[in-house]
Every structure is written in structure tokens, then in C-alpha cells.
Design a protein around this motif. Structure first.
Motif, short mmCIF file in Angstrom:
data_model
loop_
_atom_site.label_atom_id
_atom_site.label_comp_id
_atom_site.label_asym_id
_atom_site.label_seq_id
_atom_site.Cartn_x
_atom_site.Cartn_y
_atom_site.Cartn_z
N TRP A 132 56.46 5.45 34.29
CA TRP A 132 56.08 4.23 34.92
C TRP A 132 56.69 3.00 35.08
O TRP A 132 56.50 2.15 35.46
N TYR A 133 55.96 2.49 33.11
CA TYR A 133 57.04 1.15 32.62
C TYR A 133 57.59 1.19 33.65
O TYR A 133 57.72 -0.36 34.06
N VAL A 134 58.99 1.63 33.48
CA VAL A 134 60.31 0.70 34.42
C VAL A 134 60.10 0.68 35.81
O VAL A 134 60.52 -0.56 35.65
N TYR A 135 59.72 1.51 36.06
CA TYR A 135 59.66 0.90 38.06
C TYR A 135 58.75 0.22 38.33
O TYR A 135 58.66 -1.02 38.85
N ALA A 136 57.58 -0.40 37.30
CA ALA A 136 56.44 -1.55 37.19
C ALA A 136 56.88 -3.11 36.68
O ALA A 136 57.35 -3.77 37.42
N GLY A 137 58.16 -3.12 35.99
CA GLY A 137 59.07 -3.08 35.70
C GLY A 137 59.74 -4.29 37.27
O GLY A 137 60.28 -5.28 37.27
N ARG A 138 60.25 -3.45 37.22
CA ARG A 138 61.41 -2.98 38.09
C ARG A 138 61.33 -4.13 39.63
O ARG A 138 61.30 -4.39 40.68
N SER A 139 59.84 -3.51 39.60
CA SER A 139 58.67 -3.79 41.63
C SER A 139 58.35 -5.14 40.97
O SER A 139 58.91 -6.52 42.00
N GLU A 140 58.20 -5.95 39.91
CA GLU A 140 57.85 -6.98 38.74
C GLU A 140 59.19 -8.06 39.84
O GLU A 140 58.70 -8.59 40.73
N MET A 141 60.31 -7.52 39.21
CA MET A 141 61.32 -8.60 38.91
C MET A 141 61.20 -8.34 40.88
O MET A 141 61.42 -9.69 41.26
N LEU A 142 61.49 -7.16 41.99
CA LEU A 142 61.61 -7.58 42.70
C LEU A 142 60.93 -8.18 43.85
O LEU A 142 60.85 -9.35 44.73
N SER A 143 59.38 -8.65 43.05
CA SER A 143 58.36 -9.67 43.66
C SER A 143 59.16 -10.95 43.30
O SER A 143 58.82 -11.80 44.68
N LYS A 144 59.74 -11.32 42.15
CA LYS A 144 60.13 -12.33 41.71
C LYS A 144 61.35 -12.42 42.80
O LYS A 144 61.34 -13.63 43.01
N ARG A 145 62.93 -11.56 42.35
CA ARG A 145 63.92 -12.17 43.41
C ARG A 145 63.52 -11.60 44.90
O ARG A 145 64.90 -12.21 45.13
#
Length: 173
Positions: A132-145
Motif C-alpha cells: 500500500w506504500y504507493v497508494y499512501a504516497g499518492r494520497s499524500e500528493m492528493l492532499s497537497k495538490r
């Protein structure tokens, strides 16, 4: 893949997404429209890729979509009145609430969703896993962008991704 495996997959993805938008004690993620649009961006990296270019942004290192992901559909969503929607949101959220992993709070005139303490622990554990690491990184990016209102996300998707919304209602994306 068994139906329970599919359900667990969707539950895990939503927990991770909510961990970046609705931590315990926060105001939560405001409304189902916002949840659906953010989940759409998480599930369809080819569409998100195009929105990132438009925002002069990029994927976090190690979280870029593979060529297979850019060509494939993660799982079907339905074209609904306000854009992409998955008719599983209500039962999935109900299950998360029933298990004590998320709670609903009153947001800005709508219901907001946030993790409980146990939900945050599970989401954090999932985010640290290889699966799930990639989903977490992408979710973090969504929260910033893309931490916009549900309506602003809907408008952005309508304007930038017409092929995702120009389908007849109830058509698969």
C-alpha cells in the motif's frame, strides 16, 4: 479474487485516503462528493497524470504510475449525475463506521468523514506496507495538490477530463 478480497481492498484504499484528509480530531473530509472525486483520482492515475501536468506538478518519487497503470483501469466506476461515482461507497463507509474505524461529524453543512484512533492505526500500518506504500504516497500528493472542495474537484474534472464525464449516466468509466 473473492468478493471479500475486493471489499477489503476498497476498504483499505479508503482508509489510506482518509488518513490524509480526515485524521482523528480533524474536521474530517467534507462530503461524499469530495471523497468520490479524490478516490477517482487515486484509482485512475492516467487521468490524475493529466491534471498534474495542468497544475505544473508531478508524482512523488516512487509513486509514479507504471505504463501498465496508465493503460489499465483499476476498477470500474460509474458515470453519475456529478461525475465518477462508485455505488459501493455507502456500504463501504457503513462497514467502516460499523467497525469503529471511521466516524461521521457535521461539516460545513454536510456530513464529514474522519478516521477514529483505531482507523488511523490501521491506515498508518497499511501505508507502511509494501503493498500500500504507493497508494499512501499518492494520497499524500492528493492532499497537497487537490485538497479542494468537492464542487471544485468536480468542476476541475468536468473541465479537464471531458471523456470521464461525457458518458451517459450509469455508463462505466
Amino acid at each position: 479474487m473473492r468478493a471479500d478480497d475486493i471489499t477489503d481492498y476498497h476498504l483499505a484504499r479508503l482508509l489510506i485516503l482518509l488518513s490524509y484528509f480526515g485524521r482523528p480530531g480533524s474536521n474530517g473530509l467534507d462530503g461524499l462528493t469530495k471523497l468520490a472525486k479524490l478516490d477517482f483520482l487515486l484509482r485512475y492515475p492516467s487521468f490524475t497524470d493529466r491534471l498534474l501536468v495542468g497544475r505544473n506538478a508531478s508524482w512523488p518519487l516512487g509513486c509514479e504510475p507504471s505504463s501498465d497503470e496508465l493503460e489499465a483501469v483499476e476498477s470500474r466506476m460509474i458515470r453519475y449525475k456529478y461525475g465518477p461515482w462508485d455505488n459501493r461507497y455507502y456500504p463501504l463507509l457503513g462497514k467502516l463506521v460499523g467497525c469503529g474505524l471511521v466516524e461521521t461529524v457535521t461539516g460545513r453543512g454536510r456530513i464529514a468523514i474522519r478516521l477514529t484512533g483505531p482507523g488511523a492505526e490501521i491506515a498508518d500500518s497499511l501505508a507502511r506496507s509494501d503493498e500500500w506504500y504507493v497508494y499512501a504516497g499518492r494520497s499524500e500528493m492528493l492532499s497537497k495538490r487537490f485538497n479542494l472542495t468537492g464542487n471544485k474537484l468536480k468542476t476541475m474534472i468536468y473541465e479537464s477530463l471531458p471523456e470521464a464525464v461525457d458518458l451517459p449516466y450509469w455508463g462505466e468509466i
